[in-house]
Design a protein around this motif. Structure first.
Motif, PDB file in Angstrom:
ATOM      1  N   VAL A  68       4.255  15.111   7.159  1.00  0.00           N
ATOM      2  CA  VAL A  68       4.732  14.285   6.020  1.00  0.00           C
ATOM      3  C   VAL A  68       6.087  14.075   6.132  1.00  0.00           C
ATOM      4  O   VAL A  68       6.919  14.859   6.370  1.00  0.00           O
ATOM      5  N   LEU A  69       6.575  12.688   6.148  1.00  0.00           N
ATOM      6  CA  LEU A  69       7.845  12.249   6.199  1.00  0.00           C
ATOM      7  C   LEU A  69       8.096  11.585   5.079  1.00  0.00           C
ATOM      8  O   LEU A  69       7.680  10.375   4.904  1.00  0.00           O
ATOM      9  N   ALA A  70       8.757  12.392   4.090  1.00  0.00           N
ATOM     10  CA  ALA A  70       9.165  11.736   2.691  1.00  0.00           C
ATOM     11  C   ALA A  70      10.600  11.397   2.736  1.00  0.00           C
ATOM     12  O   ALA A  70      11.212  10.704   1.851  1.00  0.00           O
ATOM     13  N   PHE A 122       1.645   7.308  -3.586  1.00  0.00           N
ATOM     14  CA  PHE A 122       1.790   8.276  -2.222  1.00  0.00           C
ATOM     15  C   PHE A 122       1.471   9.657  -2.381  1.00  0.00           C
ATOM     16  O   PHE A 122       0.610  10.436  -1.810  1.00  0.00           O
ATOM     17  N   GLU A 123       2.224  10.317  -3.323  1.00  0.00           N
ATOM     18  CA  GLU A 123       2.251  11.788  -3.895  1.00  0.00           C
ATOM     19  C   GLU A 123       0.680  11.955  -4.145  1.00  0.00           C
ATOM     20  O   GLU A 123       0.263  13.204  -3.706  1.00  0.00           O
ATOM     21  N   TRP A 125       0.917  -1.335  -0.010  1.00  0.00           N
ATOM     22  CA  TRP A 125       0.044   0.063  -0.116  1.00  0.00           C
ATOM     23  C   TRP A 125       0.897   1.188  -0.030  1.00  0.00           C
ATOM     24  O   TRP A 125       2.173   1.096   0.518  1.00  0.00           O
ATOM     25  N   PRO A 126       0.563   2.308  -0.546  1.00  0.00           N
ATOM     26  CA  PRO A 126       1.159   3.326  -0.402  1.00  0.00           C
ATOM     27  C   PRO A 126       1.850   3.930   0.882  1.00  0.00           C
ATOM     28  O   PRO A 126       2.666   4.719   0.764  1.00  0.00           O
ATOM     29  N   GLU A 127       0.920   4.113   1.800  1.00  0.00           N
ATOM     30  CA  GLU A 127       1.590   4.854   3.109  1.00  0.00           C
ATOM     31  C   GLU A 127       1.417   3.772   4.301  1.00  0.00           C
ATOM     32  O   GLU A 127       0.535   3.071   4.271  1.00  0.00           O
ATOM     33  N   SER A 129       1.653  10.302  11.536  1.00  0.00           N
ATOM     34  CA  SER A 129       3.128  10.539  10.386  1.00  0.00           C
ATOM     35  C   SER A 129       2.496   9.899   9.071  1.00  0.00           C
ATOM     36  O   SER A 129       2.103   8.908   9.036  1.00  0.00           O
ATOM     37  N   LEU A 130       2.594  10.643   7.941  1.00  0.00           N
ATOM     38  CA  LEU A 130       2.439  10.076   6.718  1.00  0.00           C
ATOM     39  C   LEU A 130       3.710   9.713   6.087  1.00  0.00           C
ATOM     40  O   LEU A 130       4.534  10.744   5.929  1.00  0.00           O
ATOM     41  N   ARG A 131       4.016   8.581   5.713  1.00  0.00           N
ATOM     42  CA  ARG A 131       5.361   8.007   5.229  1.00  0.00           C
ATOM     43  C   ARG A 131       5.080   7.079   3.952  1.00  0.00           C
ATOM     44  O   ARG A 131       4.175   6.147   4.143  1.00  0.00           O
ATOM     45  N   PRO A 132       5.666   7.143   2.903  1.00  0.00           N
ATOM     46  CA  PRO A 132       5.647   6.146   1.726  1.00  0.00           C
ATOM     47  C   PRO A 132       6.074   4.742   2.261  1.00  0.00           C
ATOM     48  O   PRO A 132       7.009   4.797   3.296  1.00  0.00           O
ATOM     49  N   THR A 133       5.504   3.797   1.741  1.00  0.00           N
ATOM     50  CA  THR A 133       5.991   2.488   2.206  1.00  0.00           C
ATOM     51  C   THR A 133       7.072   2.161   1.213  1.00  0.00           C
ATOM     52  O   THR A 133       7.981   0.852   1.520  1.00  0.00           O
TER      53      THR A 133
END
Length: 156
Positions: A154-156, A136-137, A91-93, A122-126
């Motif tokens: 957002v933690l990119a 994700f974006e 999944w994306p995040e 926190s939102l972070r991409p997987t």
């Protein structure tokens, strides 16, 4: 419903947790109730639709969304998933990759990326893979998460 690896998860749980952490009451009728399950022998959209119909008959005031994770790799362009937890890893995040299943009188949590991002808003991409990062974006732009939950980082 006795679904193999059956659980409720994704945005349904994330939204309840993040509303709580923002001091808000959640109304489950405002959210999709994401039902996840895994059975390669019944991996058709028609099977999911029939299950949604059964759930709507039981609880018509909820917005049911049933997805057999055994077929979702086709939509996502991934190799076949081995399980619900395996699908959630794609999944994306990370904060959305959470589910809960009944375990007798208790509850079993499925969280392939653990619970820290969910609990820390926190939102972070997987993944750093370009397609996953793009998903994700896109979700970050289109879902309005920062408007609904201003404390989310957002933690990119």
């Amino acid at each position: 419903m006795d679904l193999p690896q059956g659980c409720i998860g994704a945005g349904f749980i994330r939204n309840l947790v993040w509303d709580h952490l923002h001091g808000r009451q959640s109304d489950c009728r405002d959210e999709d109730v994401d039902v996840l399950w895994f059975d390669p022998a019944r991996a058709t959209p028609d099977q999911d639709a029939a299950l949604e119909d059964r759930l709507r008959a039981i609880a018509p005031d909820l917005r049911w969304s049933v997805r057999n994770q055994a077929r979702m790799h086709l939509r996502n362009g991934d190799p076949p998933y081995p399980s619900v937890a395996g699908a959630m890893r794609a999944w994306p995040e990370t904060a959305t990759a959470i589910a809960a299943a009944r375990d007798g009188a208790g509850c079993h949590i499925i969280a392939p990326f653990w619970l820290a991002d969910l609990g820390q808003l926190s939102l972070r991409p997987t993944s750093r893979a370009p397609a996953k990062r793009a998903a994700f974006e896109d979700r970050l732009r289109s879902r309005g998460w920062r408007d609904r939950w201003p404390m989310v980082r957002v933690l990119a």
